[in-house]
Design a protein around this motif. Structure first.
Motif, PDB file in Angstrom:
ATOM      1  N   ASN A   1       0.747  -1.140   0.025  1.00 37.94           N
ATOM      2  CA  ASN A   1       0.179  -0.021  -0.005  1.00 37.94           C
ATOM      3  C   ASN A   1       0.780   1.175  -0.150  1.00 37.94           C
ATOM      4  O   ASN A   1       0.611   2.378  -0.714  1.00 37.94           O
ATOM      5  N   VAL A   2       2.123   1.379   0.734  1.00 36.39           N
ATOM      6  CA  VAL A   2       2.793   2.430   0.775  1.00 36.39           C
ATOM      7  C   VAL A   2       3.458   2.475  -0.549  1.00 36.39           C
ATOM      8  O   VAL A   2       3.714   3.500  -0.949  1.00 36.39           O
TER       9      VAL A   2
ATOM     10  N   PHE B   1       2.090   6.779  -7.161  1.00 37.50           N
ATOM     11  CA  PHE B   1       1.307   7.900  -7.723  1.00 37.50           C
ATOM     12  C   PHE B   1       1.645   9.065  -7.522  1.00 37.50           C
ATOM     13  O   PHE B   1       1.514   9.943  -8.134  1.00 37.50           O
ATOM     14  N   PHE B   2       2.480   9.190  -6.328  1.00 35.36           N
ATOM     15  CA  PHE B   2       3.073  10.298  -5.861  1.00 35.36           C
ATOM     16  C   PHE B   2       3.908  10.915  -7.003  1.00 35.36           C
ATOM     17  O   PHE B   2       4.024  12.076  -7.350  1.00 35.36           O
TER      18      PHE B   2
ATOM     19  N   LEU C   1      -5.501   9.077  -5.636  1.00 32.94           N
ATOM     20  CA  LEU C   1      -5.605  10.235  -6.110  1.00 32.94           C
ATOM     21  C   LEU C   1      -4.913  11.403  -5.243  1.00 32.94           C
ATOM     22  O   LEU C   1      -4.265  12.193  -5.726  1.00 32.94           O
ATOM     23  N   VAL C   2      -4.859  11.102  -3.926  1.00 32.11           N
ATOM     24  CA  VAL C   2      -4.325  12.089  -3.006  1.00 32.11           C
ATOM     25  C   VAL C   2      -2.957  12.257  -3.130  1.00 32.11           C
ATOM     26  O   VAL C   2      -2.232  13.268  -3.171  1.00 32.11           O
ATOM     27  N   PRO C   3      -2.054  11.104  -3.276  1.00 34.71           N
ATOM     28  CA  PRO C   3      -0.465  11.088  -3.427  1.00 34.71           C
ATOM     29  C   PRO C   3      -0.384  11.766  -4.762  1.00 34.71           C
ATOM     30  O   PRO C   3       0.656  12.516  -4.925  1.00 34.71           O
ATOM     31  N   PHE C   4      -1.340  11.560  -5.754  1.00 35.14           N
ATOM     32  CA  PHE C   4      -0.866  11.973  -7.100  1.00 35.14           C
ATOM     33  C   PHE C   4      -1.060  13.677  -7.072  1.00 35.14           C
ATOM     34  O   PHE C   4      -0.281  14.288  -7.788  1.00 35.14           O
TER      35      PHE C   4
END
Length: 335
Positions: A41-42, A48-49, A175-178
C-alpha cells in the motif's frame, strides 16, 4: 532466446511471469502476508505521488482545449469497452470461470495508460500534447468511473466493495498522493525528471509487488485448481479480439469525424489501451483477496498484447509518414 525476440516478449513481461511463478511456489501467509500488504500500500501511494510530480501543467494546458478528441477517447475507454465487456457475458460459466469473466469486465472499465500511450503516440508522430492531456485525465477519471461502472455492470455477482467506500479508498491511495506530487512539482519536478530512467524501475517494481501479493493470496485459495487451462486460452483470444475491435473502431471513427493524422494516432493509442499500473492497485481495493489472481490475469494478458500490437502499428504509422515526406520533398525541389 531467438523465439523470444520474434515474439517481442520484453523483460517486464518475463518479470510478471516470474512474480506469478514465485507466488505459486512461495506464497506468503499469515503475519508476513499482512506486513507485505501494508508495504505494498505504501509503495502504491509512492508510485502515484511520483506520477503526479512528473505531470507537466503546461502539457495539460496544451492539450486540454482539444475537446472533440478527448470525448472520443473517453467514449472508447468508458463506453465502448464496457459495452463489449457486457457482450461477453454469455461466456461466463461456460467458456470462462466467473472470476475470469469478472476480470475481463474489470479490464473493460479501467482507464487508459499514461506512459505507453504517450510513448507510442510520440513514436508514430502523433499529437503528443493531446495524448498527455487525455491519458492523464483518463487516469484521474478512472478513480471515480471504474468503481461505478463495475458496480453497475457486475452488480451483486462481482463480490465487490461498496462503490462509495471503494472510491474513497482509491482516492486516498491513488488520487491524494497524485495531487500532492503534482503540487510539489515546483520543488521536486526537476529531480524527478533527472531520475526518470531509475524511477521507471520503481514503477515496474511496484506493479510486480502487487501482482505477487495478489497471486499469493489467490494461490492459497486454490486459484490454479479452479481455473481450467482451456479458460486461459479463451481469455487470451478474447483480449486479442477486444484490442482489435477497439483499434479498428477508433481508427474508423477518427477518420469519419475528420481528425488529422496526428490526432488519429493519439485517439487510436489512448482509446485502445488499459492501465496495468492503475488496474492492479484498484483491483486490490475493489475485490476480495481470494479472487484477485484470476481478476488481474486478463489485465496482465491484455497489457502484453497491447504493447506488442501498438509497437507494430506505431512503426507502421512512422514508416508511412516517412514515405509521405520522401514523396513531398522532390515536388518541393521541382517547384
Amino acid at each position: 532466446m531467438h523465439w523470444l525476440k520474434r515474439l517481442r516478449v520484453d523483460a517486464f513481461t518475463l518479470a510478471l511471469l516470474g512474480a506469478v511463478a514465485l507466488a505459486w511456489w512461495f506464497p506468503v501467509r499469515g503475519v508476513s502476508a499482512g506486513a507485505l500488504d501494508d508495504f505494498t500500500n505504501v509503495a502504491i501511494a509512492a508510485l502515484f505521488f511520483l506520477h503526479g510530480a512528473r505531470l507537466s501543467r503546461e502539457a495539460i494546458l496544451a492539450g486540454a482545449l482539444h475537446w472533440r478528441l478527448h470525448l472520443l477517447i473517453f467514449a472508447s475507454t468508458f463506453v465502448l469497452f464496457p459495452l463489449l465487456g457486457l457482450a461477453l457475458r454469455p461466456l461466463s460459466g461456460h467458456w470462462l470461470t466467473p472470476e475470469l469473466y469478472l476480470g475481463l469486465l474489470f479490464l473493460c472499465t479501467l482507464p487508459s495508460t499514461v506512459q505507453s500511450s504517450i510513448a507510442f503516440t510520440s513514436m508514430a508522430g502523433g499529437n503528443v500534447p493531446a495524448a498527455v492531456c487525455s491519458a492523464s485525465a483518463s487516469s484521474l477519471l478512472g478513480v471515480f468511473l471504474t468503481p461505478l461502472l463495475m458496480s453497475a455492470l457486475a452488480g451483486a455477482h462481482g463480490a465487490m466493495a461498496n462503490p462509495g467506500e471503494a472510491i474513497g479508498k482509491i482516492m486516498l491511495q491513488l488520487l491524494v498522493p497524485f495531487v500532492a506530487g503534482h503540487l510539489l512539482r515546483r520543488w521536486i519536478g526537476a529531480w524527478v525528471e533527472r531520475q526518470r530512467a531509475v524511477l521507471r524501475y520503481t514503477d515496474q517494481g511496484t506493479v510486480l509487488l502487487v501482482v505477487y501479493t495478489a497471486f499469493a493470496a489467490s494461490v492459497s485459495s486454490g486459484l490454479w485448481q479452479n481455473t481450467p487451462l482451456g479458460a486461459l486460452y479463451v481469455v487470451i483470444g478474447v483480449c486479442a479480439l477486444l484490442l482489435a475491435v477497439v483499434m479498428l473502431t477508433t481508427t474508423f471513427a477518427a477518420r469519419r469525424m475528420g481528425f488529422s493524422r496526428e490526432d488519429e494516432i493519439a485517439i487510436v493509442f489512448c482509446g485502445s489501451k488499459k492501465s496495468l499500473a492503475t488496474g492492479v492497485p484498484m483491483a486490490k481495493i475493489l475485490f476480495a483477496s481470494s479472487a484477485l489472481g484470476a481478476i488481474v490475469l486478463p489485465v496482465m494478458i491484455f497489457h502484453q498484447l497491447q504493447l506488442i500490437v501498438c509497437a507494430h502499428i506505431a512503426r507502421r504509422y512512422a514508416r508511412r509518414a516517412a514515405q509521405q515526406r520522401a514523396q513531398v520533398a522532390p515536388e518541393q525541389v521541382a517547384d
